[in-house]
Scaffold this motif. Structure first.
Motif, PDB file in Angstrom:
ATOM      1  N   CYS A  58       0.859  -1.356  -0.099  1.00 14.28           N
ATOM      2  CA  CYS A  58      -0.025   0.021   0.218  1.00 14.28           C
ATOM      3  C   CYS A  58       0.905   1.188   0.116  1.00 14.28           C
ATOM      4  N   PRO A  59       0.786   1.999  -1.190  1.00  8.29           N
ATOM      5  CA  PRO A  59       1.519   3.296  -0.929  1.00  8.29           C
ATOM      6  C   PRO A  59       1.125   3.995   0.344  1.00  8.29           C
ATOM      7  N   LEU A  60       0.093   4.105   0.898  1.00  8.15           N
ATOM      8  CA  LEU A  60       0.032   5.056   2.138  1.00  8.15           C
ATOM      9  C   LEU A  60       0.479   4.268   3.424  1.00  8.15           C
ATOM     10  N   ASN A  62      -0.863   1.603   4.681  1.00  7.07           N
ATOM     11  CA  ASN A  62      -2.095   1.335   5.644  1.00  7.07           C
ATOM     12  C   ASN A  62      -1.567  -0.019   6.422  1.00  7.07           C
ATOM     13  N   ILE A  64      -2.942  -2.622   7.815  1.00  4.34           N
ATOM     14  CA  ILE A  64      -4.081  -3.520   7.471  1.00  4.34           C
ATOM     15  C   ILE A  64      -4.345  -4.564   8.370  1.00  4.34           C
ATOM     16  N   ASN A  87      -4.599   7.223   6.266  1.00  4.76           N
ATOM     17  CA  ASN A  87      -5.376   7.429   4.812  1.00  4.76           C
ATOM     18  C   ASN A  87      -6.456   8.622   4.923  1.00  4.76           C
ATOM     19  N   CYS A  97      -9.544   1.906  -5.636  1.00  4.80           N
ATOM     20  CA  CYS A  97      -8.026   1.373  -5.589  1.00  4.80           C
ATOM     21  C   CYS A  97      -7.942   0.077  -6.328  1.00  4.80           C
ATOM     22  N   ALA A  99      -5.736  -1.868  -5.408  1.00  4.30           N
ATOM     23  CA  ALA A  99      -5.378  -2.549  -4.414  1.00  4.30           C
ATOM     24  C   ALA A  99      -4.111  -3.453  -4.687  1.00  4.30           C
ATOM     25  N   PRO A 100      -3.007  -2.744  -4.645  1.00  8.09           N
ATOM     26  CA  PRO A 100      -1.737  -3.380  -4.553  1.00  8.09           C
ATOM     27  C   PRO A 100      -1.331  -4.227  -3.462  1.00  8.09           C
ATOM     28  N   CYS A 101      -2.056  -3.693  -2.428  1.00  8.06           N
ATOM     29  CA  CYS A 101      -1.732  -4.442  -1.060  1.00  8.06           C
ATOM     30  C   CYS A 101      -2.393  -5.894  -1.190  1.00  8.06           C
ATOM     31  N   ILE A 116      -9.159  -6.738   1.179  1.00  7.21           N
ATOM     32  CA  ILE A 116      -8.488  -5.532   1.763  1.00  7.21           C
ATOM     33  C   ILE A 116      -9.321  -4.514   1.382  1.00  7.21           C
ATOM     34  N   GLU A 117      -9.587  -4.147   0.136  1.00 10.34           N
ATOM     35  CA  GLU A 117     -10.198  -2.858  -0.471  1.00 10.34           C
ATOM     36  C   GLU A 117     -11.652  -2.840   0.019  1.00 10.34           C
ATOM     37  N   GLU A 120     -12.084  -2.005   3.587  1.00  9.48           N
ATOM     38  CA  GLU A 120     -11.435  -0.583   3.958  1.00  9.48           C
ATOM     39  C   GLU A 120     -12.986   0.207   3.477  1.00  9.48           C
ATOM     40  N   VAL A 465      -4.452   6.120  -4.872  1.00  2.00           N
ATOM     41  CA  VAL A 465      -3.807   5.976  -3.609  1.00  2.00           C
ATOM     42  C   VAL A 465      -2.390   6.864  -3.604  1.00  2.00           C
TER      43      VAL A 465
END
Ligand SMILES: Cc1cc2nc3c(=O)[nH]c(=O)nc-3n(C[C@H](O)[C@H](O)[C@H](O)COP(=O)(O)OP(=O)(O)OC[C@H]3O[C@@H](n4cnc5c(N)ncnc54)[C@H](O)[C@@H]3O)c2cc1C
Ligand code: SF4
Length: 502
Positions: A58-60, A62, A64, A87, A97, A99-101, A116-117, A120, A465
């Motif tokens: 996650c670029p942020l 997060n 998780i 976020n 997103c 969702a790269p997470c 995850i997305e 969220e 994101v």
């Protein structure tokens, strides 16, 4: 960790969606909510890994596993606080997103990853329902004024963070309402605009001032902004679309995707399509609809997919999407191992609604009738040479040239860089080799003192994101700059007092 055996007991499950037939009748979001028990089960699948790779994905950054645990335990306030600690706008990322997470989720090594997305999105919507989301006003004001130019996710995140830090923030936006591509670009069926309005209202209540129909460099002079504000954040996005210079480009019926998509956002909002054309961006001086037409979308990314969904809702006769690159793999291979972000075949909800997709195809010519109206495309198949798992070079396949009927062609081939005419040229802002505004990731500062930049304007066309992450990081740099300025003023004042005393 909510339930140690959760990942063994429950399979990944996404919420239901309205049927294609139903959702094509309107422009609203159509993804349903999880039932309470399902949400609990999906959060229970999180293994609370020792090294949670999803944080990195996650670029942020997060956190998780922690919010999954709070969801499992139905501690909604805790879940909301954990989520919003990193976020600013989970109601946007929870909907759109990529969702790269999830591609970095450890469970993804041998099972479908955690949803995850969606979790969220549920946390933030439950938080709104329960009344946890309230305007957060700063306790103290610094006396410093910051101008943010552009109200997309980068500008909004920078504005929110700088306002929390006590600075007085004014956001300049050339469109008639704030939101950037969240409002004018991304279709309503992916992101309902009441979601954007709800957040803008909160930001206003927190003290941020929005000045819309304020096109800096057109009807607002950048030098006036420089004089009035102690710092400026440029967050104008990457708005110059990639063009296709082939014969017939000038024909009536060939349009940039953004002109088509923005017009549709305005239509859905029941706004006058041509109002403010002199100030706003991407305003076509004619109405463009796909109804009854053979539509070809050129470009296989998110923007192209949004054109597919919109054309189907207009009632197009047929929708075809072309991509220059070869068809991506459907599963990871040695060139894209876990936890890297894999370039896999993506089938969006718009594709599910109906489109013919063709890969490794190039458009050679737009063909028109005697009235200058588009009637067909001349296309050719391509053969790609793959080097180290990546498409490297192509040649046209001899004898594959053909014509296909087309009355509306939408160019969705990405964006090359921000618009240079206007404040960038007026100020002499430095650009990088790709034509984006140049600034390091460390301090987000341009070549002009007190002028910073964030989002697509700095990093090039990217994701929501990343825009939020850049806005937050840039705000930190601006706050540091303003705090140092306050400190140096105080130091200068102290020095002069000492000198006077001497
Ligand atoms: C059609 C489309 C669909 C997309 N779908 C997704 C998706 O599903 N998921 C995802 O993560 N990303 C998606 N993206 C990418 C994402 O929207 C962008 O990366 C993100 O919005 C960039 O944020 P930003 O704040 O940097 O810029 P933007 O959102 O582009 O906002 C820039 C704002 O600055 C304003 N502005 C520019 N110049 C001036 C000026 N001179 N004066 C005043 N205002 C100015 C513009 O009007 C605009 O409102 C999509 C992009 C497009 C085009
Ligand atoms: S913002 Fe995107 S990448 Fe980050 S946790 Fe949410 S869905 Fe995943």
């Amino acid at each position: 960790m909510g339930k140690p055996t959760g990942f063994k007991e429950f399979a990944r499950e996404l919420p239901g969606k309205q049927s294609v037939e139903e959702r094509l009748k309107h422009y609203n979001e159509f993804v349903e909510k999880y039932a309470d028990e399902k949400l609990n089960q999906q959060a229970a699948r999180c293994m609370d890994c020792g090294v949670p790779f999803c944080h990195h994905g996650c670029p942020l950054g997060n956190v998780i596993p922690e919010f999954n645990d709070a969801v499992y335990n139905q501690d909604w306030k805790e879940a909301y606080e954990i989520l919003t600690s990193t976020n600013n706008f989970p109601e946007f990322t929870g909907r759109i997103c990529p969702a790269p997470c999830e591609t970095a989720c450890v469970l993804g090594i041998n099972q479908p990853p955690i949803t995850i997305e969606e979790i969220e999105k549920h946390i933030i919507e439950i938080a709104f329902d329960k009344g946890f989301v309230k305007p957060k006003k700063p306790n103290l004001r610094s006396g410093k004024k910051v101008a943010v130019i552009g109200s997309g996710p980068a500008g909004l995140a920078a504005a929110a963070q700088l306002n929390y830090a006590g600075h007085q923030v004014t956001v300049f936006e050339r469109d008639d309402a704030p939101g950037g591509l969240l409002r004018y670009g991304i279709p309503d069926f992916k992101l309902d605009k009441w979601v954007v309005d709800r957040r803008i209202k909160l930001l206003e209540e927190e003290g941020i001032v929005f000045r819309c129909l304020a096109n800096v460099g057109v009807n607002i002079n950048i030098n006036d902004v420089l004089r009035e504000f102690n710092a400026i954040v440029l967050a104008g996005g990457s708005t110059t679309p990639r063009n296709l210079f082939v014969p017939g480009r000038e024909l009536n019926g060939v349009h940039f995707a953004m002109d088509f998509l923005k017009q549709n956002n305005k239509r859905v909002a029941a706004k006058d399509l041509l109002a403010n054309a002199a100030i706003e961006s991407n305003i076509l001086n004619e109405e463009v609809k796909a109804t009854g037409k053979n539509v070809v979308v050129i470009g296989g990314g998110d923007t192209g997919s949004d054109c597919v969904g919109t054309s189907n809702r207009h009632g197009a006769a047929s929708v075809t999407q072309f991509e220059l690159m070869p068809k991506p793999a459907e599963e990871r291979n040695d060139f894209m191992p876990w936890p890297s972000y894999p370039m896999l075949l993506k089938t969006t909800s718009s594709h599910e609604e109906g489109a013919t997709r063709q890969w490794a195809v190039a458009t050679k010519e737009f063909m028109g009738d005697s009235d200058g109206k588009l009637k067909a495309l001349k296309i050719v198949d391509l053969e790609w040479k793959i080097v180290d798992g990546r498409p490297a070079q192509f040649v046209e396949v001899t004898g594959s040239e053909r014509e296909i009927p087309c009355e509306l062609a939408l160019l969705a081939m990405g964006f090359v860089h921000p618009q240079h005419t206007g404040f960038i040229n007026d100020l002499g802002i430095g650009l990088d080799e790709r034509g984006n505004v140049k600034a390091s990731e460390k301090d987000y500062r341009t070549n002009i003192s007190k002028v910073f930049t964030a989002g697509d304007m700095r990093r090039g066309q990217s994701l929501v994101v990343w825009a939020i992450s850049e806005g937050r990081e840039c705000a930190r740099a601006v706050d540091e700059f303003l705090s140092n300025a306050v400190t140096s003023l105080l130091e200068a004042k102290e020095r002069s007092v000492l000198e006077l005393e001497r």
